[in-house]
Write a protein that holds these residues in place. Structure first.
Motif, PDB file in Angstrom:
ATOM      1  N   SER A   1      65.516  38.421  44.015  1.00 47.61           N
ATOM      2  CA  SER A   1      64.711  37.321  43.526  1.00 47.61           C
ATOM      3  C   SER A   1      64.511  37.461  42.016  1.00 47.61           C
ATOM      4  N   VAL A   2      64.442  36.366  41.333  1.00 46.27           N
ATOM      5  CA  VAL A   2      64.278  36.376  39.880  1.00 46.27           C
ATOM      6  C   VAL A   2      62.916  36.927  39.497  1.00 46.27           C
ATOM      7  N   PHE A   3      61.907  36.670  40.283  1.00 45.67           N
ATOM      8  CA  PHE A   3      60.531  37.077  39.980  1.00 45.67           C
ATOM      9  C   PHE A   3      60.159  38.386  40.668  1.00 45.67           C
ATOM     10  N   PHE A   4      61.120  39.263  40.865  1.00 43.71           N
ATOM     11  CA  PHE A   4      60.896  40.526  41.559  1.00 43.71           C
ATOM     12  C   PHE A   4      60.452  41.586  40.562  1.00 43.71           C
ATOM     13  N   PRO A   5      59.150  41.865  40.484  1.00 42.27           N
ATOM     14  CA  PRO A   5      58.670  42.856  39.509  1.00 42.27           C
ATOM     15  C   PRO A   5      59.173  44.250  39.826  1.00 42.27           C
ATOM     16  N   ALA A   6      59.381  45.038  38.802  1.00 44.88           N
ATOM     17  CA  ALA A   6      59.931  46.379  38.973  1.00 44.88           C
ATOM     18  C   ALA A   6      58.990  47.283  39.774  1.00 44.88           C
ATOM     19  N   PHE A   7      57.677  47.107  39.658  1.00 50.04           N
ATOM     20  CA  PHE A   7      56.753  47.986  40.367  1.00 50.04           C
ATOM     21  C   PHE A   7      56.810  47.804  41.877  1.00 50.04           C
ATOM     22  N   ILE A   8      57.263  46.671  42.353  1.00 47.97           N
ATOM     23  CA  ILE A   8      57.324  46.437  43.797  1.00 47.97           C
ATOM     24  C   ILE A   8      58.387  47.321  44.435  1.00 47.97           C
ATOM     25  N   SER A   9      59.458  47.617  43.705  1.00 42.44           N
ATOM     26  CA  SER A   9      60.525  48.417  44.296  1.00 42.44           C
ATOM     27  C   SER A   9      60.066  49.836  44.632  1.00 42.44           C
ATOM     28  N   ALA A  10      58.973  50.288  44.044  1.00 50.69           N
ATOM     29  CA  ALA A  10      58.447  51.619  44.362  1.00 50.69           C
ATOM     30  C   ALA A  10      57.602  51.608  45.634  1.00 50.69           C
ATOM     31  N   HIS A  11      57.258  50.442  46.137  1.00 49.19           N
ATOM     32  CA  HIS A  11      56.414  50.324  47.321  1.00 49.19           C
ATOM     33  C   HIS A  11      57.189  49.593  48.424  1.00 49.19           C
ATOM     34  N   PRO A  12      57.637  50.300  49.452  1.00 45.11           N
ATOM     35  CA  PRO A  12      58.465  49.684  50.481  1.00 45.11           C
ATOM     36  C   PRO A  12      57.801  48.526  51.216  1.00 45.11           C
ATOM     37  N   ILE A  13      56.505  48.625  51.459  1.00 44.95           N
ATOM     38  CA  ILE A  13      55.818  47.546  52.180  1.00 44.95           C
ATOM     39  C   ILE A  13      55.828  46.264  51.359  1.00 44.95           C
ATOM     40  N   LEU A  14      55.594  46.378  50.056  1.00 48.59           N
ATOM     41  CA  LEU A  14      55.633  45.190  49.199  1.00 48.59           C
ATOM     42  C   LEU A  14      57.042  44.625  49.110  1.00 48.59           C
ATOM     43  N   THR A  15      58.033  45.510  49.064  1.00 43.97           N
ATOM     44  CA  THR A  15      59.417  45.047  49.034  1.00 43.97           C
ATOM     45  C   THR A  15      59.739  44.265  50.296  1.00 43.97           C
ATOM     46  N   MET A  16      59.315  44.776  51.439  1.00 40.18           N
ATOM     47  CA  MET A  16      59.552  44.085  52.709  1.00 40.18           C
ATOM     48  C   MET A  16      58.795  42.770  52.773  1.00 40.18           C
ATOM     49  N   VAL A  18      58.011  40.835  50.216  1.00 39.86           N
ATOM     50  CA  VAL A  18      58.721  39.889  49.345  1.00 39.86           C
ATOM     51  C   VAL A  18      60.000  39.401  50.021  1.00 39.86           C
ATOM     52  N   ALA A  19      60.729  40.315  50.671  1.00 37.48           N
ATOM     53  CA  ALA A  19      61.952  39.932  51.382  1.00 37.48           C
ATOM     54  C   ALA A  19      61.642  38.960  52.517  1.00 37.48           C
ATOM     55  N   THR A  20      60.571  39.226  53.254  1.00 39.97           N
ATOM     56  CA  THR A  20      60.175  38.341  54.346  1.00 39.97           C
ATOM     57  C   THR A  20      59.773  36.973  53.822  1.00 39.97           C
ATOM     58  N   ALA A  21      58.993  36.943  52.748  1.00 34.97           N
ATOM     59  CA  ALA A  21      58.575  35.666  52.154  1.00 34.97           C
ATOM     60  C   ALA A  21      59.781  34.879  51.669  1.00 34.97           C
ATOM     61  N   ASN A  22      60.737  35.552  51.027  1.00 35.67           N
ATOM     62  CA  ASN A  22      61.939  34.858  50.565  1.00 35.67           C
ATOM     63  C   ASN A  22      62.736  34.294  51.733  1.00 35.67           C
ATOM     64  N   GLY A  23      62.876  35.068  52.802  1.00 30.36           N
ATOM     65  CA  GLY A  23      63.591  34.590  53.977  1.00 30.36           C
ATOM     66  C   GLY A  23      62.909  33.403  54.631  1.00 30.36           C
ATOM     67  N   LEU A  24      61.591  33.470  54.737  1.00 31.11           N
ATOM     68  CA  LEU A  24      60.833  32.365  55.348  1.00 31.11           C
ATOM     69  C   LEU A  24      60.932  31.094  54.515  1.00 31.11           C
TER      70      LEU A  24
END
Length: 96
Positions: A1-16, A18-24
């Protein structure tokens, strides 16, 4: 995602999340567009198409995305997709 902040990649739950929201969001937009295009001659409005898309598959989409994320996390140990985790994750999402 274009708006994927770098700090989210350090937190698996937030990454998931964001992935779920993008899929939905992607699925809802696609379903709404298909419903509207196929039924606008029959009088379907865009609001009704959106309501139908949300009502018919929101729970199943959340279940599918969750199953895929959990499978990916179980195989890889982090919230990152690898070559060998793609197929099992897709199968898990399909089975659910």
């Amino acid at each position: 995602s274009v708006f994927f902040p770098a700090f989210i990649s350090a937190h698996p739950i937030l990454t998931m999340a964001v992935a779920t929201a993008n899929g939905l969001l992607t699925s809802i937009m696609l379903e709404t567009g298909i419903l509207y295009r196929r039924n606008k001659e029959k009088g379907m409005t865009l609001q009704h198409a959106l309501s139908t898309a949300l009502g018919m598959s929101l729970i199943s989409m959340i279940s599918m995305e969750t199953a895929m994320n959990v499978t990916d996390f179980a195989l890889v140990g982090s919230a990152s997709v690898t070559f060998y985790s793609i197929l099992p994750s897709m199968v898990a999402g399909f089975v659910v």
